[in-house]
Enzyme design. Structure first.
Site, PDB file in Angstrom:
ATOM      1  N   SER A 122     -15.230  89.910  45.046  1.00 41.13           N
ATOM      2  CA  SER A 122     -15.450  90.945  44.027  1.00 41.13           C
ATOM      3  C   SER A 122     -15.187  90.457  42.609  1.00 41.13           C
ATOM      4  CB  SER A 122     -14.586  92.176  44.315  1.00 41.13           C
ATOM      5  OG  SER A 122     -15.025  93.273  43.544  1.00 41.13           O
ATOM      6  N   SER A 174      -8.052  89.360  48.661  1.00 41.51           N
ATOM      7  CA  SER A 174      -8.249  90.506  47.764  1.00 41.51           C
ATOM      8  C   SER A 174      -8.189  90.052  46.319  1.00 41.51           C
ATOM      9  CB  SER A 174      -7.174  91.575  48.003  1.00 41.51           C
ATOM     10  OG  SER A 174      -7.305  92.620  47.061  1.00 41.51           O
ATOM     11  N   SER A 175      -9.175  90.477  45.536  1.00 43.51           N
ATOM     12  CA  SER A 175      -9.144  90.194  44.099  1.00 43.51           C
ATOM     13  C   SER A 175      -8.024  90.961  43.413  1.00 43.51           C
ATOM     14  CB  SER A 175     -10.487  90.547  43.459  1.00 43.51           C
ATOM     15  OG  SER A 175     -10.714  91.947  43.494  1.00 43.51           O
ATOM     16  N   HIS A 197      -9.108  96.012  54.727  1.00 40.61           N
ATOM     17  CA  HIS A 197      -9.151  97.169  53.832  1.00 40.61           C
ATOM     18  C   HIS A 197      -8.491  98.370  54.504  1.00 40.61           C
ATOM     19  CE1 HIS A 197     -12.004  96.088  50.337  1.00 40.61           C
ATOM     20  NE2 HIS A 197     -11.456  94.990  50.816  1.00 40.61           N
ATOM     21  N   GLY A 225      -4.456 100.568  47.966  1.00 40.07           N
ATOM     22  CA  GLY A 225      -4.289  99.149  47.715  1.00 40.07           C
ATOM     23  C   GLY A 225      -3.943  98.850  46.271  1.00 40.07           C
ATOM     24  N   GLU A 233     -17.077  96.693  48.724  1.00 43.26           N
ATOM     25  CA  GLU A 233     -16.758  98.102  48.921  1.00 43.26           C
ATOM     26  C   GLU A 233     -17.994  98.939  49.203  1.00 43.26           C
ATOM     27  OE1 GLU A 233     -16.381  99.690  44.364  1.00 43.26           O
ATOM     28  OE2 GLU A 233     -15.064  98.076  45.009  1.00 43.26           O
TER      29      GLU A 233
END
Length: 442
Positions: free
Chosen positions: A197, A169-170, A338, A95, A311
């Site tokens: 996150s 997603s950060s 993910h 990613g 995570e």
């Protein structure tokens, strides 16, 4: 070990007594590589993770004109150079590579084709590609907002202000901030939706400052003005998320495990594990040489919001299967995008072993139930290999599918884990304590 050979993960025969040294952080390593590639001179990144994801990052940057070479205890990276023609970038299932390299590609003069493993085509990148397009990038993705896509570099990127939905997603936000100093106008990101996150965002901001940028946090987002990045050397911290199985192991097996080199101050999400251990009845001692974790007498069920440390969910879910009361993990709906749909995978695999685990809208509900041996499938996901290892501590005969996939972020995890569970201390001098050099929302 062949990829198709399940791993008979070891059960703990008694209290643990071990010292381990985990490899470098993947999140820090790949950010450092990108910042080095966008700097004005060469940078030596010391103690980096050497894994599939980081090798993919180095290979991608090399295709973009940032040549790297191995040196003692690190990698020297030279800045991106302009070039011409068409090149291809292999994203694998990384990613950080998929999200962090399109902006440097747009700053170059090559036409860059991005593709990778089948799994990467299912991971979200659309909001980032739209934001880069709004900032002046020339990107072709057939309107899919997904891998594969093509970036046509024109030697610079205008930059400026842009709206970004980073709720999936950060890394979308980090990608823009990391490259922002090289944009003509810098970048101002107005956030639409709350990114998960927060520690990974703080990591990005801190590392930008380390390389000479001046990022600013604003009420609705971030601003990074143009800057000339430069850093002669940068040292990568040990991967605290990769250390998660070793941190929680004493809570299930008793005894103690010491993780050498645990930093006394860090932005890594994995540092939250110290709070988790204390909440679940264990003990921790942190000093200048590392972190020592000691098991407690029992493991109570808990409701945990892991939005900022998603995570860690696979390892934490495995741990909570042995609690003496019900537990719930919340705030991690984004894990469905993910390496695999981690929530579905965990619910399926833990239930197949006798667990009572169900998905919720934002996480997992876990009720006490006896587990039995079987095969724990890992779906090409390194974090699930780690979860399987934790389960096996209390489930003799458990087999973990495709253990080699853990090499994505932690090469050498399997033999290191086996030595720890066998009660041998691998030492903390770096010679036999497993590999040096590790992991995602990252």
């Amino acid at each position: 070990m062949a990829d198709d050979t399940p791993w008979s993960a070891p059960a703990a025969a008694g209290p643990l007594d071990a010292t381990v040294r985990v490899p470098g952080s993947k999140s820090v390593t790949n950010r450092a590589y990108v910042l080095a590639a966008l700097s004005t001179g060469p940078t030596v990144v010391r103690a980096p993770l050497d894994s599939r994801d980081t090798r993919l990052m180095l290979a991608a940057l090399d295709r973009l004109g940032a040549v790297s070479e191995r040196v003692d205890d690190g990698v020297r990276i030279r800045p991106v150079t302009q070039g011409s023609g068409e090149v291809g970038v292999d994203l694998g299932n990384a990613g950080t590579v998929a999200r962090f390299t399109p902006a440097p590609a747009a700053l170059g003069s090559r036409t860059v084709h991005f593709d990778g493993d089948p799994a990467i085509r299912r991971r979200p990148v659309g909001p980032l590609l739209r934001a880069l397009t709004d900032l002046g990038a020339d990107i072709a993705d057939d309107g899919r907002g997904a891998v594969p896509f093509v970036v046509r570099g024109h030697g610079h990127l205008r930059g400026g202000a842009v709206d970004l939905d980073a709720s999936a997603s950060s890394q979308f936000l980090s990608a823009l901030l990391l490259a922002g100093p090289a944009f003509d106008e810098g970048v101002t990101v107005r956030l639409r939706g709350s990114p998960p996150s927060e520690p990974h965002i703080a990591m990005t901001v801190e590392m930008l400052r380390d390389f000479g940028a001046a990022p600013e946090r604003r009420p609705d987002g971030f601003h990074v003005p143009p800057a000339r990045l430069a850093r002669d050397e940068f040292t990568v911290e040990p991967d605290l998320s990769g250390a998660a199985p070793f941190v929680v192991a004493p809570l299930l097996s008793g005894g103690s495990v010491r993780i050498a080199g645990w930093p006394t101050a860090t932005t890594q999400p994995g540092d939250w594990l110290r709070s988790l251990v204390a909440e679940l009845g264990g003990g921790t001692v942190l000093d200048d040489t590392g972190l020592t974790v000691t098991g407690g007498d029992s493991l109570a069920g808990r409701t945990l919001d892991l939005h900022e440390v998603g995570e860690l969910t696979p390892v934490v879910a495995a741990l909570l299967c042995f609690a003496d009361g019900p537990s719930e993990i919340r705030g991690v709906a984004h894990l469905r995008g993910h390496e695999t749909d981690r929530l579905a995978a965990l619910a399926t695999e833990l239930s197949a072993l006798g667990g009572d685990v169900t998905e919720t809208a934002g996480g997992l509900r876990i009720r006490p139930a006896p587990l039995h041996a079987g095969t724990f499938h890992t779906y090409d996901d390194h974090r699930l290999v780690m979860a399987g290892a934790v389960l096996a501590l209390r489930v003799p005969g458990l087999r973990v599918e495709d253990p080699a996939t853990v090499g994505k972020t932690f090469p050498g995890f399997v033999p290191l884990w086996e030595r720890v569970v066998a009660g041998a201390s691998p030492g903390d001098d770096g010679d036999d304590g497993g590999p040096t050099g590790t992991t995602d929302d990252g």
